[in-house]
Write a protein that holds these residues in place. Structure first.
Motif, mmCIF file in Angstrom:
data_model
loop_
_atom_site.group_PDB
_atom_site.id
_atom_site.type_symbol
_atom_site.label_atom_id
_atom_site.label_comp_id
_atom_site.label_asym_id
_atom_site.label_seq_id
_atom_site.Cartn_x
_atom_site.Cartn_y
_atom_site.Cartn_z
ATOM 1 N N LEU A 37 0.826 -1.223 0.000
ATOM 2 C CA LEU A 37 0.000 0.000 0.000
ATOM 3 C C LEU A 37 0.850 1.259 0.000
ATOM 4 O O LEU A 37 0.413 2.309 -0.477
ATOM 5 N N THR A 42 -3.985 2.388 -3.826
ATOM 6 C CA THR A 42 -5.189 1.601 -3.566
ATOM 7 C C THR A 42 -5.389 1.508 -2.063
ATOM 8 O O THR A 42 -4.643 2.117 -1.287
ATOM 9 N N GLN A 43 -6.386 0.748 -1.619
ATOM 10 C CA GLN A 43 -6.698 0.643 -0.200
ATOM 11 C C GLN A 43 -6.873 -0.814 0.200
ATOM 12 O O GLN A 43 -7.158 -1.673 -0.636
ATOM 13 N N ASN A 45 -8.726 -4.026 1.655
ATOM 14 C CA ASN A 45 -10.104 -4.443 1.400
ATOM 15 C C ASN A 45 -10.405 -5.747 2.146
ATOM 16 O O ASN A 45 -10.888 -6.723 1.565
ATOM 17 N N VAL A 67 -6.527 -6.227 -1.311
ATOM 18 C CA VAL A 67 -6.657 -4.792 -1.556
ATOM 19 C C VAL A 67 -7.806 -4.553 -2.518
ATOM 20 O O VAL A 67 -8.291 -5.484 -3.183
ATOM 21 N N ARG A 68 -8.245 -3.310 -2.585
ATOM 22 C CA ARG A 68 -9.417 -2.989 -3.405
ATOM 23 C C ARG A 68 -9.108 -3.101 -4.891
ATOM 24 O O ARG A 68 -9.904 -3.604 -5.670
#
Length: 383
Positions: A37, A42-43, A45, A67-68
């Motif tokens: 990250l 991105t984030q 998830n 991750v998203r």
């Protein structure tokens, strides 16, 4: 605790170990996601669950972070496999020494607590053979700055047991990334003069068009093969091997002094400096060790080829560290198999070891190559 049976104690210990393994894996995967990250927009998830078969038995409901957006996958987990690499190695090692699929199935169930039918093990081995072929036939890049080529020996049974040569090639791309180009077995004929030529032809067939320098031992016929197939490439002999050979043939009292003189040659800053060190070496030792000195002078052009290349990367070109590390790892991982029952078994275990190392090494770049790219060095620039 005193009232518990031995089996109950062992089962409790086993469960505690599994819990520790699970917690450690999950912590490492969360750390991997955190690092990912930091470098990707991105984030996090949440998580998904999966099971993993390990050397301590099945670990269930692992919390795998995701991750998203993006292609994040924890490197610590085997990709798209439900068994850890160590377990796959165990299966192939047993197969390599001639254990039947039925006995392998019984072994896995008794030791790992996991049931694999003989039919499923056969399918696993068949798929692996297809993977071996695909990996060995995969297309290669058009250009490599350096290619290291050397051989090691494995014992293979073909009616009779004999040590057979296995050639391994390691390439360094112009940007400093390493790639294991392949391995080649040549059967009971041993180290023939045409083996090296066949390796080079295979590299060319798979797409390699240009190599700036080959680093090899003085294998029979290899220098001629390089000139024939890659005529623009330099040829560099293993300096360390030459030094070892020279020192092994020296009297004990002379070794330290000779080693110091040889260091002056391979650590020279220019060809002129190296040739001056070579002259001093000849004058000092030519009368005592005439054959060794003569051989060194005859091959001086190949021992000093690295001097035609940029200084920031020379240390990678005259040392054997890259391929020696690779050969040592192959030996370590295949020593569980004293004798391979067939060539196919050796191929599978070599593939398993080398493809894993290739994935790990390919993600890192060697220092110096970025520098010569930024500064616009060319192969013939030495300063």
């Amino acid at each position: 605790m005193r009232n518990k049976t031995r089996e109950e104690i062992l089962k409790e210990v086993e469960e505690r170990i599994k819990t520790m393994v699970k917690e450690l894996l999950e912590a490492l995967m969360r750390e991997e996601r955190g690092l990912y990250l930091e470098n990707h927009p991105t984030q996090a998830n949440g998580y998904y669950t999966r099971d993993l078969l390990t050397l301590v038995g099945p670990v269930e409901d692992l919390q795998v972070p995701r991750v998203r957006e993006g292609d994040f996958h924890p490197q610590i987990l085997p990709y798209r496999k439900r068994a850890s690499l160590e377990l796959s190695e165990a299966i192939l090692a047993l197969y390599a020494v001639g254990v039947s699929t039925r006995k392998i199935s019984a072994f896995l169930e008794g030791i790992y607590g996991a049931f694999y039918s003989p039919q499923s093990i056969s399918r696993l081995l068949k798929v692996t053979q297809e993977q071996v072929k695909a990996w060995r036939e995969r297309p290669l890049s058009a250009e490599y700055y350096a290619v290291f080529l050397d051989g090691t020996f494995l014992s293979i049974r073909r009616g009779k047991t004999a040590k057979e040569p296995v050639y391994i090639a390691l390439g360094i791309k112009p940007d400093g990334r390493r790639e294991i180009l392949g391995f080649w077995l040549f059967g009971a004929e041993g180290e023939r003069a045409r083996n090296g030529e066949e390796v080079l032809k295979d590299l060319q067939r798979r797409g390699v068009q240009r190599v700036r320098i080959f680093i090899t031992d003085d294998l029979p016929g290899l220098e001629e093969a390089i000139k024939k197939i890659f005529p623009e490439a330099d040829w560099q002999l293993w300096v360390l091997h030459a030094v070892r050979d020279a020192l092994n043939q020296s009297r004990k009292k002379d070794r330290e002094a000779r080693a110091e003189d040889l260091k002056k040659i391979d650590r020279a800053e220019s060809r002129e400096e190296a040739e001056e060190a070579l002259r001093s070496w000849r004058e000092r030792w030519g009368g005592v060790y005439p054959k060794i000195v003569e051989r060194g002078e005859t091959k001086a052009y190949a021992l000093l080829a690295f001097l035609r290349h940029p200084k920031p990367i020379r240390r990678y070109l005259y040392t054997t560290n890259q391929l020696e590390r690779l050969a040592k790892e192959v030996k370590r991982r295949t020593k569980v198999v004293e004798v391979f029952c067939r060539e196919e078994a050796a191929e599978k275990l070599l593939y398993l070891v080398l493809s894993q190392l290739d994935e790990a090494w390919g993600a890192r770049r060697l220092r110096g190559f970025a520098e010569i790219q930024m500064r616009g060095y060319h192969a013939d620039r030495t300063h």
